[in-house]
Design an enzyme around this catalytic site. Sequence first.
Site, mmCIF file in Angstrom:
data_model
loop_
_atom_site.group_PDB
_atom_site.id
_atom_site.type_symbol
_atom_site.label_atom_id
_atom_site.label_comp_id
_atom_site.label_asym_id
_atom_site.label_seq_id
_atom_site.Cartn_x
_atom_site.Cartn_y
_atom_site.Cartn_z
ATOM 1 N N LYS A 157 -43.645 5.196 -39.037
ATOM 2 C CA LYS A 157 -43.378 6.258 -39.935
ATOM 3 C C LYS A 157 -42.116 6.136 -40.097
ATOM 4 C CE LYS A 157 -45.471 9.333 -43.551
ATOM 5 N NZ LYS A 157 -44.221 8.416 -43.847
ATOM 6 N N GLY A 206 -40.198 7.619 -48.467
ATOM 7 C CA GLY A 206 -38.896 7.498 -49.696
ATOM 8 C C GLY A 206 -37.800 8.094 -49.064
ATOM 9 N N ASP A 207 -36.520 7.269 -49.236
ATOM 10 C CA ASP A 207 -34.874 7.407 -48.385
ATOM 11 C C ASP A 207 -34.495 7.397 -49.762
ATOM 12 O OD1 ASP A 207 -34.042 8.323 -46.397
ATOM 13 O OD2 ASP A 207 -32.946 6.510 -46.978
ATOM 14 N N SER A 261 -43.801 14.650 -44.683
ATOM 15 C CA SER A 261 -44.709 13.219 -44.616
ATOM 16 C C SER A 261 -46.680 13.483 -44.043
ATOM 17 C CB SER A 261 -43.537 11.974 -45.097
ATOM 18 O OG SER A 261 -43.116 12.151 -45.797
ATOM 19 N N LYS A 280 -38.910 2.080 -40.170
ATOM 20 C CA LYS A 280 -37.983 1.895 -41.889
ATOM 21 C C LYS A 280 -37.736 1.085 -42.541
ATOM 22 C CE LYS A 280 -34.998 5.362 -43.404
ATOM 23 N NZ LYS A 280 -35.275 6.927 -43.896
ATOM 24 N N ASN A 303 -31.581 15.377 -52.978
ATOM 25 C CA ASN A 303 -31.984 16.825 -52.423
ATOM 26 C C ASN A 303 -31.954 17.253 -51.485
ATOM 27 O OD1 ASN A 303 -33.606 16.191 -55.224
ATOM 28 N ND2 ASN A 303 -35.569 14.839 -54.014
ATOM 29 N N LYS A 356 -36.704 11.042 -33.834
ATOM 30 C CA LYS A 356 -36.842 11.871 -35.027
ATOM 31 C C LYS A 356 -38.707 12.931 -34.377
ATOM 32 C CE LYS A 356 -34.940 12.379 -38.680
ATOM 33 N NZ LYS A 356 -34.580 12.047 -40.432
#
Length: 445
Positions: free
Chosen positions: A90, A165-166, A377, A126, A240, A114
């Site tokens: 993830k 997203g990122d 998420s 990632k 954001n 994390k």
Amino acid sequence: MSYVDNVYENVVSYYPDQKEYHQAVKEFLESVRTVVENDEEKYQQEAMLERMVVPDREHSFRVTWTDDHGEVQVNHGYRIQVNNALGPYKGGLRFHPTVTQGMIKFLGFEMVYKNALTGLPIGGAKGGADFDPKGKSDREIMRFCQAYVGELFKYTGPNMDVPAGDIGVGGREIGYLFGMYKKLTDQFDGTLTGKGLTFGGSLVRTEATGYGLMYFVDELLKDHGQDIKGKTVTVSGAGNVAIFAIEKAQQMGAKVVTCSDSNGWVYDPDGIDLDLLKEVKLEKRARLTEYAAKRPNAEYHEGHEGLWAVKTDIALPCATQNDITLEDAKALVANGTYAVCEGANMPTTLEATDYLQKNGVILCPSKACNAGGVSVSELEMAQDSEHLYWSFEEVDSRLSDIMRNIYHIIADAAKENDLGENYVAGANIAAFNRVAEAMAAQGVY
């Protein structure tokens, strides 16, 4: 040479140009050194650290697409799947011209630990590309996303790898990616998160990282007998994460006086006007000069020097990595800052981290503080699997519980290892223990 030092030297030797990855690995290994050395023979026999610092697999691929002028363009795409001991991979996708394999690897490594702190069943990965969405038409962005997912789909699935997203990948991009994924696989599933609400998305996803950061800060202060109400807060960033951290901080009664973008920063002694900031950054996508022009007492500063010299109780770096340097840390200490809580990924340099901790400023690391985004998420994944939509209040309540629990997990780990308020080490140790236990139970492979 100790086992920990040998592993780090091997990382530097094997990936000599990936400086961001060196930084992430060094911070992590130094934090868990005592735990590892207390049972070094076991960890070394299982090659535990080697298996943690070498990703499961690294996908690097060409992305070929056609621009609006009919010219063929080529970009570099990546998906690095670091560790899935706790659950499916993830982690987000980043589209930005500065993206490199080393950057993606560093971000993926951080995601493993994390995600481990959330207590949710997810691993870490990632991805991204050196594509710049700025200045591109919607059609160009659509064609690039479709070309990118034409390779990415081979490595993803709801129980394999779930991207999100990122930077440079928002709702628009996720929609384009999901549409092509669906076409290629004939599957409508939870493979991508951050989707629109009309096709499997979750409420609170946009607010999640910023809100989650403030739930963490609130719990930190409560545990130290303090109240966020009336506190002065400085924030970097105006995306954001920053905007919704500002929103939640104001709802909690704090006064936020700064924000920044890639060109400069604003100091507003009257407190950031949230509605104006949203108009400038979310609706118009304009520069902060436009915000300052409409606020008579606001000061606009070109560049980024000086933001962390503003007197504050709580500093929230929400922009990008290495935002707080040693000089910034000295300014924060001189101004009596109580805590720095990281909203961006690794925004504090190693030298700044060391200085803050040695001078009594509480530093809470990004892998704990900004876990709100990935937490929601995962809640989106849960809703997709059950074919349900949860209310805003239910998702927000679950997010608050997760973030407040993360604070206590890292605080307890720091206390149990006689580390006082070294929450950087506490976070790494707690995450390491969870991942290592799962890896050991699943055998060596």
